[in-house]
Design a protein around this motif. Structure first.
Motif, PDB file in Angstrom:
ATOM      1  N   ILE A 104       0.995  -1.206  -0.048  1.00 20.10           N
ATOM      2  CA  ILE A 104      -0.048   0.131   0.106  1.00 20.10           C
ATOM      3  C   ILE A 104       0.524   1.196  -0.171  1.00 20.10           C
ATOM      4  O   ILE A 104       0.536   2.136  -0.770  1.00 20.10           O
ATOM      5  CB  ILE A 104      -0.915  -0.039   1.135  1.00 20.10           C
ATOM      6  CG1 ILE A 104      -1.870  -1.226   1.098  1.00 20.10           C
ATOM      7  CG2 ILE A 104      -1.577   1.522   1.390  1.00 20.10           C
ATOM      8  CD1 ILE A 104      -2.954  -1.438   2.400  1.00 20.10           C
ATOM      9  N   GLY A 105       1.725   1.235   0.506  1.00 19.08           N
ATOM     10  CA  GLY A 105       2.792   2.373   0.913  1.00 19.08           C
ATOM     11  C   GLY A 105       3.630   2.419  -0.354  1.00 19.08           C
ATOM     12  O   GLY A 105       3.859   3.596  -0.865  1.00 19.08           O
ATOM     13  N   GLU A 106       3.743   1.593  -1.252  1.00 20.77           N
ATOM     14  CA  GLU A 106       4.528   1.822  -2.458  1.00 20.77           C
ATOM     15  C   GLU A 106       3.668   2.335  -3.665  1.00 20.77           C
ATOM     16  O   GLU A 106       3.885   2.989  -4.253  1.00 20.77           O
ATOM     17  CB  GLU A 106       4.868   0.345  -2.988  1.00 20.77           C
ATOM     18  CG  GLU A 106       6.317  -0.273  -2.323  1.00 20.77           C
ATOM     19  CD  GLU A 106       6.798  -1.672  -2.633  1.00 20.77           C
ATOM     20  OE1 GLU A 106       5.893  -2.278  -3.610  1.00 20.77           O
ATOM     21  OE2 GLU A 106       7.616  -2.254  -1.985  1.00 20.77           O
ATOM     22  N   LYS A 107       2.296   1.836  -3.397  1.00 21.36           N
ATOM     23  CA  LYS A 107       1.242   2.351  -4.316  1.00 21.36           C
ATOM     24  C   LYS A 107       1.011   3.912  -3.992  1.00 21.36           C
ATOM     25  O   LYS A 107       0.816   4.827  -5.023  1.00 21.36           O
ATOM     26  CB  LYS A 107      -0.318   1.649  -4.285  1.00 21.36           C
ATOM     27  CG  LYS A 107      -0.114   0.202  -4.730  1.00 21.36           C
ATOM     28  CD  LYS A 107      -1.367  -0.311  -4.586  1.00 21.36           C
ATOM     29  CE  LYS A 107      -1.254  -1.899  -5.089  1.00 21.36           C
ATOM     30  NZ  LYS A 107      -2.803  -2.601  -4.832  1.00 21.36           N
ATOM     31  N   GLU A 108       1.009   4.621  -2.910  1.00 24.60           N
ATOM     32  CA  GLU A 108       0.883   5.556  -2.653  1.00 24.60           C
ATOM     33  C   GLU A 108       1.992   6.716  -3.095  1.00 24.60           C
ATOM     34  O   GLU A 108       1.939   7.808  -3.174  1.00 24.60           O
ATOM     35  CB  GLU A 108       0.392   6.125  -0.972  1.00 24.60           C
ATOM     36  CG  GLU A 108      -0.916   5.386  -0.557  1.00 24.60           C
ATOM     37  CD  GLU A 108      -1.363   5.453   0.627  1.00 24.60           C
ATOM     38  OE1 GLU A 108      -0.442   6.221   1.570  1.00 24.60           O
ATOM     39  OE2 GLU A 108      -2.340   5.139   1.299  1.00 24.60           O
ATOM     40  N   GLY A 109       2.953   5.943  -2.598  1.00 24.68           N
ATOM     41  CA  GLY A 109       4.365   6.786  -2.840  1.00 24.68           C
ATOM     42  C   GLY A 109       4.665   6.837  -4.412  1.00 24.68           C
ATOM     43  O   GLY A 109       5.492   7.642  -4.876  1.00 24.68           O
ATOM     44  N   ALA A 110       3.988   6.020  -5.192  1.00 19.09           N
ATOM     45  CA  ALA A 110       4.468   6.084  -6.599  1.00 19.09           C
ATOM     46  C   ALA A 110       3.607   7.113  -7.356  1.00 19.09           C
ATOM     47  O   ALA A 110       3.032   8.013  -7.186  1.00 19.09           O
ATOM     48  CB  ALA A 110       3.899   4.847  -7.367  1.00 19.09           C
TER      49      ALA A 110
END
Length: 92
Positions: free
Chosen positions: A86-92
């Motif tokens: 989830i953090g990777e999706k929001e950070g992208a």
């Protein structure tokens, strides 16, 4: 002379009777002591059996807790993977 033989025979008989009575009393005392010791050994054996039963129950509880801990760790590991994704999706 016959009187001394009579006293000697009576003394011998009384000695034998006294010895038998003493042996009988000693046997009763030994029997009572043996019974007491046997009762104490039986009591200790029951205590040891109780301890073994408790130990087996504790081992079962520890095994159940170990299994729960493993499942919890696996669940936490999966949750961390989901949080990271989830953090990777929001950070992208």
């Amino acid at each position: 002379m016959e009187l001394s033989i009579l006293f000697g025979a009576i003394g011998t008989i009384l000695g034998i009777v006294g010895a038998l009575v003493t042996l009988k009393k000693d046997s009763k005392a030994d029997g009572a002591e043996d019974a007491h010791v046997k009762a104490q050994v039986d009591y200790i054996a029951r205590g040891v059996d109780d301890i073994r039963i408790d130990q087996r129950a504790q081992a079962g509880k520890i095994e159940a807790l170990n299994e729960r801990l493993i499942r919890t760790e696996e669940s936490a590991k999966q949750a961390h993977k989901r949080i990271d994704s989830i953090g990777e999706k929001e950070g992208a």
